[in-house]
Each structure stands twice: as structure tokens, then as C-alpha cells.
Design a protein around this motif. Structure first.
Motif, short mmCIF file in Angstrom:
data_model
loop_
_atom_site.label_atom_id
_atom_site.label_comp_id
_atom_site.label_asym_id
_atom_site.label_seq_id
_atom_site.Cartn_x
_atom_site.Cartn_y
_atom_site.Cartn_z
N SER A 253 0.81 -1.21 0.00
CA SER A 253 0.00 0.00 0.00
C SER A 253 0.85 1.26 0.00
N VAL A 254 2.05 1.17 0.54
CA VAL A 254 2.95 2.32 0.59
C VAL A 254 3.62 2.53 -0.77
N SER A 255 4.01 1.43 -1.43
CA SER A 255 4.80 1.53 -2.66
C SER A 255 3.96 1.60 -3.92
N GLY A 256 2.70 1.13 -3.86
CA GLY A 256 1.87 1.10 -5.06
C GLY A 256 2.06 -0.15 -5.90
N HIS A 257 2.85 -1.13 -5.44
CA HIS A 257 3.08 -2.38 -6.16
C HIS A 257 2.14 -3.47 -5.65
N ASP A 258 1.96 -4.52 -6.47
CA ASP A 258 1.14 -5.65 -6.04
C ASP A 258 1.82 -6.46 -4.94
N VAL A 259 3.11 -6.62 -5.07
CA VAL A 259 3.90 -7.38 -4.10
C VAL A 259 5.19 -6.62 -3.83
N VAL A 260 5.56 -6.53 -2.57
CA VAL A 260 6.84 -5.95 -2.19
C VAL A 260 7.57 -6.96 -1.32
N ALA A 261 8.87 -7.15 -1.58
CA ALA A 261 9.62 -8.15 -0.81
C ALA A 261 11.07 -7.71 -0.67
N GLU A 262 11.71 -8.25 0.34
CA GLU A 262 13.15 -8.07 0.53
C GLU A 262 13.82 -9.36 0.05
N VAL A 263 14.76 -9.23 -0.87
CA VAL A 263 15.36 -10.39 -1.53
C VAL A 263 16.87 -10.37 -1.33
N VAL A 264 17.43 -11.50 -0.86
CA VAL A 264 18.88 -11.67 -0.76
C VAL A 264 19.32 -12.67 -1.82
N LEU A 265 20.27 -12.26 -2.66
CA LEU A 265 20.77 -13.09 -3.75
C LEU A 265 22.25 -13.36 -3.52
N VAL A 266 22.67 -14.61 -3.68
CA VAL A 266 24.05 -15.02 -3.42
C VAL A 266 24.65 -15.64 -4.67
N GLY A 267 25.85 -15.17 -5.07
CA GLY A 267 26.55 -15.77 -6.19
C GLY A 267 26.41 -14.96 -7.47
N PHE A 268 27.33 -15.15 -8.39
CA PHE A 268 27.39 -14.37 -9.62
C PHE A 268 26.12 -14.54 -10.45
N ALA A 269 25.66 -15.78 -10.62
CA ALA A 269 24.51 -16.03 -11.48
C ALA A 269 23.25 -15.39 -10.91
N ALA A 270 23.03 -15.56 -9.61
CA ALA A 270 21.81 -15.02 -8.99
C ALA A 270 21.83 -13.50 -9.01
N VAL A 271 22.95 -12.90 -8.60
CA VAL A 271 23.03 -11.45 -8.53
C VAL A 271 22.86 -10.82 -9.90
N GLY A 272 23.44 -11.45 -10.93
CA GLY A 272 23.45 -10.84 -12.25
C GLY A 272 22.20 -11.07 -13.06
N ALA A 273 21.46 -12.18 -12.83
CA ALA A 273 20.42 -12.55 -13.79
C ALA A 273 19.06 -12.88 -13.21
N LEU A 274 18.96 -13.20 -11.92
CA LEU A 274 17.70 -13.77 -11.41
C LEU A 274 16.54 -12.79 -11.50
N LEU A 275 16.74 -11.54 -11.11
CA LEU A 275 15.64 -10.58 -11.12
C LEU A 275 15.16 -10.26 -12.54
N PRO A 276 16.05 -9.91 -13.47
CA PRO A 276 15.55 -9.65 -14.84
C PRO A 276 14.92 -10.88 -15.49
N GLU A 277 15.44 -12.06 -15.19
CA GLU A 277 14.85 -13.27 -15.77
C GLU A 277 13.45 -13.49 -15.21
N ALA A 278 13.24 -13.25 -13.92
CA ALA A 278 11.90 -13.38 -13.35
C ALA A 278 10.93 -12.41 -13.99
N SER A 279 11.39 -11.18 -14.22
CA SER A 279 10.54 -10.18 -14.85
C SER A 279 10.12 -10.60 -16.25
N ASN A 280 11.08 -11.09 -17.04
CA ASN A 280 10.78 -11.49 -18.42
C ASN A 280 9.93 -12.75 -18.46
N ARG A 281 10.24 -13.71 -17.61
CA ARG A 281 9.56 -15.01 -17.64
C ARG A 281 8.08 -14.88 -17.29
#
Length: 338
Positions: A253-281
Motif C-alpha cells: 500500500s505504501v509503494s503502489g506495487h502488487d507485491v513488495v519483498a526483501e530479496v537476498v541473492l548469493v553468487g554471480f549467477a543469482a546477482v546478475g540474472a535472477l531478477l531480470p529473468e523473473a521479470s521477463n519469464r
């Protein structure tokens, strides 16, 4: 390997009993670097001194490479102590000796021949990057250089364990980095198990594999650094990872998004690709609302507050969790006061 089991140590101060260590147990794997952190008076230095047998615990056991140190005496105890190199807090070099002379001190006590001493001193000064300072006296060295000589001296007898008590205290960031590089080389090149007592979390971020957090003489967190930073409410995570805003701002309700979360990503693959891949997928809009990147040793770690918008938001979040993202979700619904 260092194994501490149920160590208790108390002192009498102003007529009162002070418990410095209260049933402390922890383990440091062979060849690892473990940082011992916590507030002033937590028992960090007492723990290091107990492992080095400079203070004898009231009860419990301490094993180094499988040998119970507290069961030894006489010649066996002296031999065991030679397996533990100690870098004490503060400037501990002898002013009347050169850098090489300070490093040679334990070798002289061990009655090594002059030729063997020169060879070993040369190897260690090379390890700490001070070959050109061999004939220089401590007062002509910088604080960081003196600490590196102290590390070389502690390694002279080829110990299997190195204990360093606040080795970067009062050093500037560049000098701190040079001392930490030496400690890391001791582990990687000599196979030494390193325990570092410190108030500076930069030490943990830079070289530690494991960390133990002491508070009030007790271990309140202990484990692999990368594992601990992903645990909700972890002291290690809160001090090592980039900060996001307060929990109240996780609410959709504060941000205007459907879902808000705190995400911790570990490692080169996760840090570099996981968020944009989730968005596209899942065909969603994914916004970074806060946080940032850091590095724990050689491992990149990110902590972000993210806002997800679109019908696939819940599925995207679930998909990220299945790929080892560590997620703390905001409430799906936020009640509004009447």
C-alpha cells in the motif's frame, strides 16, 4: 581445526565475580578463517587467550587438530603451544630489533641454526611483502608494516593455528587491507587455520569463511558467513549487507506495487540474472526500491527491496525462492484503520 566445547571463564573484579565466557562452544574448520565479533566486553579476547592457553578456562575443553590442550602439561604443553601462533593486540614488536630480528625471535628460542633462521625469516618477510624492510627498526615502520611483521613472527614456528587479536585496530582502510591480505595468504598459502578477534566487520566481509558473534560471554550466532547473512534477523546479515528501508515500507500500500519483498541473492549467477529473468519469464514489472550489492570474500551478495506489479507477481516470487533466493515477503493485504 579448532574445537571449543562448553568453555567457561570467570574473573574476580572489585570483589565480584565476572563471567567472561559462559558455556561457549564453537568449531573452526582446518584452513578456514573465522572472525569473532561482538560488542566491547563480550568475551572475544578472553576466548582467543583461552585457545592460546594464555588464560586457562575454569572448565570445558579446547582441541587443536584433535589434541585436548587442557589435558597437557610440561613438554607436551610447550610443544602444543608452538602450534599456535599469536598476534597480540597492539604494537608488540621489540624496538631494539630490526624487522628480521623480530621475526627471528621464536626461531632463536627453538635453537634453529643461523642458516635455517635466515632462510625462514626471508620466506616470511616475502610472504608479508616486507623483504625490503628486513634491516629496518620498528619505529621506522608504519603501523600496518609493524602488524605485518607481527604476523610474520607469529608464523615463524610453522604453527597450524594463528590467533590475531584486533589486528587492524586504529589502522586506515588501505593499511587494514594490506594486513588482511597477509592473513588471507597465511590461510591460502600455508594452510593455517586463522581466528581473528575484531570489532571491524570489514575484516569478516573481506576474509572470513565463518563468524562467531559473542554477546555477554555467550555465542549468539555462529556459522558460515554467506549462510548467516541470508537468515532473517541475523546480526551478521544486518551489519554486512546493504541496508533497505524499514519494514513499514515493505507494505504494498505504501509503494503502489502488487507485491513488495526483501530479496537476498548469493553468487554471480543469482546477482546478475535472477531478477531480470523473473521479470521477463512472468511478464511483470519489477522495480528496485532499495538496497545494493556487496562482496563477502570472493562471493557477490545483493540485498534488494523489490516491487513486483502484474498478474504473475506471486508466481515470480515463488520461482525466485525455488532458485535459492532468500525472500522476506510483505503482507499480501494491509489493513487500513477506520
Amino acid at each position: 581445526m579448532i574445537t571449543v566445547e562448553n568453555i567457561t571463564k570467570s574473573f574476580t573484579q572489585n570483589g565480584e565475580t565476572v563471567v567472561a565466557l559462559d558455556d561457549v562452544s564453537m568449531e573452526v574448520s582446518a584452513g578456514a578463517v573465522c572472525g569473532v565479533v561482538g560488542p566491547s566486553g563480550a568475551g572475544k579476547s578472553t576466548l582467543a587467550r583461552s585457545i592460546a592457553l594464555l588464560d586457562k578456562p575454569d572448565r570445558g575443553s579446547i582441541r587443536v587438530d584433535g589434541v585436548d590442550l587442557l589435558s597437557l602439561d610440561g613438554k607436551q604443553l610447550r610443544a602444543a603451544r608452538r602450534q599456535i601462533g599469536v598476534v597480540p593486540q597492539g604494537d608488540s614488536l621489540l624496538r631494539q630489533r630490526t624487522a628480521a630480528g623480530n621475526v627471528a625471535l621464536p626461531l632463536e628460542a627453538a635453537n634453529l641454526s643461523p642458516q635455517d633462521r635466515r632462510s625462514r625469516v626471508g620466506e616470511l618477510l616475502d610472504l608479508v611483502g616486507l623483504t625490503d624492510k628486513a634491516t629496518v627498526y620498528p619505529d621506522q615502520l608504519s603501523g600496518g608494516q609493524r602488524q605485518r611483521v607481527a604476523v610474520a613472527r607469529a608464523l615463524a614456528a610453522k604453527p597450524s593455528v594463528l590467533l590475531a587479536d584486533e589486528p587492524t585496530s586504529a589502522l586506515d582502510p588501505q593499511t587494514t587491507d594490506s594486513v588482511l591480505t597477509v592473513l588471507d595468504r597465511a590461510r591460502s598459502e600455508l594452510g593455517v587455520t586463522v581466528l581473528v578477534v575484531t570489532h571491524d566487520m570489514t575484516v569478516v566481509r573481506r576474509i572470513a569463511d565463518d563468524v562467531a558473534v559473542l554477546d555477554g560471554g555467550r555465542v549468539v550466532e555462529h556459522g558460515n558467513v554467506v549462510d548467516l547473512v541470508s537468515e532473517p534477523g541475523s546480526y551478521v546479515g544486518s551489519t554486512l549487507l546493504p541496508q533497505t528501508d524499514q519494514a513499514e515500507q515493505l507494505k504494498p500500500s505504501v509503494s503502489g506495487h502488487d507485491v513488495v519483498a526483501e530479496v537476498v541473492l548469493v553468487g554471480f549467477a543469482a546477482v546478475g540474472a535472477l531478477l531480470p529473468e523473473a521479470s521477463n519469464r512472468f511478464g511483470i514489472d519489477l522495480s528496485i526500491l532499495g538496497g545494493g550489492l556487496t562482496r563477502l570474500g570472493d562471493t557477490p551478495v545483493a540485498k534488494f527491496r523489490v516491487g513486483l506489479t502484474g498478474e504473475g507477481s506471486e508466481s515470480a516470487l515463488k520461482w525466485m525462492i525455488e532458485r535459492d533466493a532468500h525472500v522476506r515477503r510483505a503482507p499480501a493485504k494491509v489493513e487500513v484503520a477506520a
